[in-house]
Design an enzyme around this catalytic site. Structure first.
Site, PDB file in Angstrom:
ATOM      1  N   ASP A  30     -32.783 -36.489  35.599  1.00 54.12           N
ATOM      2  CA  ASP A  30     -33.268 -35.106  35.811  1.00 54.12           C
ATOM      3  C   ASP A  30     -32.303 -34.172  36.572  1.00 54.12           C
ATOM      4  O   ASP A  30     -31.704 -34.586  37.562  1.00 54.12           O
ATOM      5  CB  ASP A  30     -34.545 -35.101  36.659  1.00 54.12           C
ATOM      6  CG  ASP A  30     -35.553 -36.124  36.235  1.00 54.12           C
ATOM      7  OD1 ASP A  30     -35.334 -36.830  35.237  1.00 54.12           O
ATOM      8  OD2 ASP A  30     -36.581 -36.238  36.929  1.00 54.12           O
ATOM      9  N   GLU A  32     -44.844 -35.284  35.172  1.00 58.68           N
ATOM     10  CA  GLU A  32     -43.684 -35.305  36.071  1.00 58.68           C
ATOM     11  C   GLU A  32     -43.045 -33.919  36.118  1.00 58.68           C
ATOM     12  O   GLU A  32     -43.251 -33.084  35.230  1.00 58.68           O
ATOM     13  CB  GLU A  32     -42.638 -36.315  35.569  1.00 58.68           C
ATOM     14  CG  GLU A  32     -43.159 -37.745  35.488  1.00 58.68           C
ATOM     15  CD  GLU A  32     -42.105 -38.773  35.074  1.00 58.68           C
ATOM     16  OE1 GLU A  32     -42.024 -39.811  35.719  1.00 58.68           O
ATOM     17  OE2 GLU A  32     -41.377 -38.534  34.094  1.00 58.68           O
TER      18      GLU A  32
HETATM   19  C1  FRU Z   1     -38.485 -37.945  35.497  1.00 49.67           C
HETATM   20  C2  FRU Z   1     -38.540 -38.904  36.685  1.00 49.67           C
HETATM   21  C3  FRU Z   1     -39.165 -38.223  37.885  1.00 49.67           C
HETATM   22  C4  FRU Z   1     -38.594 -38.994  39.024  1.00 49.67           C
HETATM   23  C5  FRU Z   1     -37.200 -39.302  38.529  1.00 49.67           C
HETATM   24  C6  FRU Z   1     -36.666 -40.631  38.987  1.00 49.67           C
HETATM   25  O1  FRU Z   1     -37.515 -38.274  34.559  1.00 49.67           O
HETATM   26  O2  FRU Z   1     -39.249 -40.067  36.323  1.00 49.67           O
HETATM   27  O3  FRU Z   1     -40.568 -38.187  37.866  1.00 49.67           O
HETATM   28  O4  FRU Z   1     -38.582 -38.279  40.217  1.00 49.67           O
HETATM   29  O5  FRU Z   1     -37.253 -39.276  37.124  1.00 49.67           O
HETATM   30  O6  FRU Z   1     -35.327 -40.786  38.653  1.00 49.67           O
END
Ligand code: FRU
Length: 522
Positions: free
Chosen positions: A48, A230
């Site tokens: 992300d 998320e």
């Molecule tokens: C989304 C996610 C988020 C988390 C991060 C962990 O892709 O799963 O929810 O904070 O990636 O790397």
């Protein structure tokens, strides 16, 4: 204007050689599949985008990063900066794991009035708000393993210190409790945090980024629920060509449960009073920001100056279905281009529109203007114009005779591999088909065709697409219907043709832009 053939030849020659060579002033493609103007980590794993904030003339981009491997692992915040959202410079890792856990996704804001007391009013701090993920606790089955912490910088984002009183928001006993997106709400003078909590979002308020109070929840019954929620975002956006009218837009990434499988981002439009989000639509209405399989966890920049006024988005160009397995060697995953988001009244209602930021156009080195022509059967652009490009932009305007044609744009190599994308007017959908686009054996969930339902209102069709070695971003009908997808040809795609099934179609006008790479520097 004529395309600069020498430039294109250089690109193709280098693309084909795939050598790790550094030539001065010449374009090199250092690794197979590495894009030339999309952001990638120097090495290691990336997911992300995080903490995007604009400060003193610089756009900051942080990202979920495992520097020691090309698979997901202990998360850090990698860091890059740019003065134009296109050319990025790598910076040292900003946030490392500590005793509270690894550093999951989150956001950053400029605390202009030093409400946190972590800087001064003369030198306001940049404050990052992120999720701590305590992997040991998670492994022990302790449900409260995700909490929210903050860190700050008083030197323009160069160095970062964690707040001593972390975590600032404890876990209430829910396993998925993460990805804080924070902004200042002018009308009620408070910091707002939007948090993804399992199958809904929670809204918290704070006077100082440290003390947080729960305000409300939204979404348990609304929108898509095929997977965990998320990376939320919430912002107000003006409606195009409608003076004084604006809506609040809530972005939510969901995994799995996307329209074409796996990860995707949905959005809601409605109102926000500083405490509560109200959806304008019935609970069962689902709207997708992007129908492609590779645009996830995207959120928007904070602190874009008022004079600029844009809402700028960037997403992670992958999908949890196969992200850990894609065939790259030193790095994994790229970001989408930075995109401007707007709200437009369309024939289908109010829609969230995404288009590349205008700065992207600086990469255009040459333009090929296509003559108006009727296309029946096929039209080989590469053969007609001597065009062989590994990366380019095309903006094509078609006029259909009847709504029965299938317009495919095909990007291929001499090995017979191809990516095809376009619009099927009879069945009313845009599509990207990577069934025959090269390497796919790394995952049985990668291959196949993604579609985006879209009813054409009239006979005019616009397809703008940006291809960069291993990715396509297709903006249908001026950004109304977007698809982002990645692909991995065994040899570079450089041949471009259009194929029509059904009644001939008129190519009214079209432009192909040769693009220069935006080489990222260290
Ligand atoms: C989304 C996610 C988020 C988390 C991060 C962990 O892709 O799963 O929810 O904070 O990636 O790397």
């Amino acid at each position: 204007m004529k395309i600069n053939y020498l430039y294109i030849l250089l690109v193709v020659v280098f693309a084909c050689k795939m050598e790790k060579k550094d030539h001065e002033n010449i374009i090199t493609i250092p690794e197979q599949h590495r894009p030339l103007f999309h952001f990638t980590p120097p090495s290691g794993w990336m997911n992300d985008p995080n903490g995007m904030v604009y400060h003193n003339g610089t756009y900051h981009l942080f990202y979920q990063h495992n520097p020691d491997d090309i698979v997901w692992g202990p998360m850090h915040w990698g860091h890059a900066t740019s003065s134009d959202l296109i050319h990025w410079e790598h910076r040292p890792i900003a946030l490392y794991p500590d005793e509270h856990g690894t550093i999951f996704s989150g956001s950053a804001v400029v605390d202009h009035h030093n409400t946190s007391g972590l800087g001064s009013t003369e030198n306001p701090p940049i404050v990052a708000i992120f999720t701590y993920h305590n992997a040991e606790k998670a492994a022990n089955g302790e449900i409260d393993h995700q909490t929210q912490g903050i860190a700050f910088s008083t030197d323009d984002g160069k160095s970062w210190a964690k707040y001593k009183g972390n975590p600032v928001l404890e876990n209430p006993g829910i396993a998925d409790f993460r990805d804080p997106k924070v902004f200042w709400h002018e009308k009620t003078s408070a910091w707002i945090m939007i948090l993804a909590v399992q199958d809904h979002i929670r809204i918290y308020r704070s006077p100082n980024l440290i003390d947080w109070e729960y305000a409300s929840s939204f979404g348990e019954k609304a929108g898509a629920h095929g997977g965990v929620w998320e990376c939320p975002d919430l912002f107000e956006l003006a409606v195009e060509n409608d003076e004084g009218n604006s809506k609040w837009v809530l972005l939510l990434s969901i995994n799995p449960g996307g329209p074409n499988g796996g990860s995707a981002t949905q959005y809601f439009t409605g109102g926000f009073d500083g405490y509560q989000f109200t959806n304008d639509h019935p609970d069962d209405m689902i709207q997708w920001l992007d129908y492609g399989r590779d645009n996830y966890a995207g959120v928007s920049w904070s602190d874009i100056p008022r004079e600029d006024g844009r809402r700028i988005f960037i997403g992670w160009m992958s999908n949890w279905l196969y992200a850990n397995k894609v065939p790259t060697e030193q790095w994994r995953s790229a970001m989408t281009l930075a995109r401007k988001m707007t709200l437009r009244k369309t024939a289908h209602g109010l829609r969230l529109i995404s288009e590349p930021v205008v700065e992207f156009e600086k990469l255009r080195v040459n333009t090929l203007n296509l003559a108006t022509r009727e296309i029946a059967g096929g039209f080989n652009l590469s053969a007609t114009y001597g065009l062989f490009l590994t990366h380019f932009e095309a903006d094509l305007h078609f006029e259909l005779q009847e709504n029965d044609s299938d317009i495919s744009i095909i990007f291929s190599n001499t090995m017979g591999e191809s990516l095809s994308f376009g619009f099927n007017a009879a069945d009313e959908f845009f599509y990207v088909d990577r069934s025959n686009a090269g390497k796919a054996d790394f995952s049985d969930q990668f291959s196949g065709k993604a579609i985006a339902p879209y009813a054409l209102n009239g006979k005019k069709l616009n397809i703008r697409c940006i291809l960069d070695v291993s990715s396509i971003e297709m903006f249908g009908q001026n950004g109304e219907c977007v698809m982002t997808e990645i692909f991995f040809p065994s040899e570079p795609f450089t041949i471009l043709r259009i194929e029509i099934e059904g009644k001939p179609v008129e190519l009214k006008e079209g432009q192909i832009f040769a693009l220069k790479p935006a080489i990222v520097s260290q």
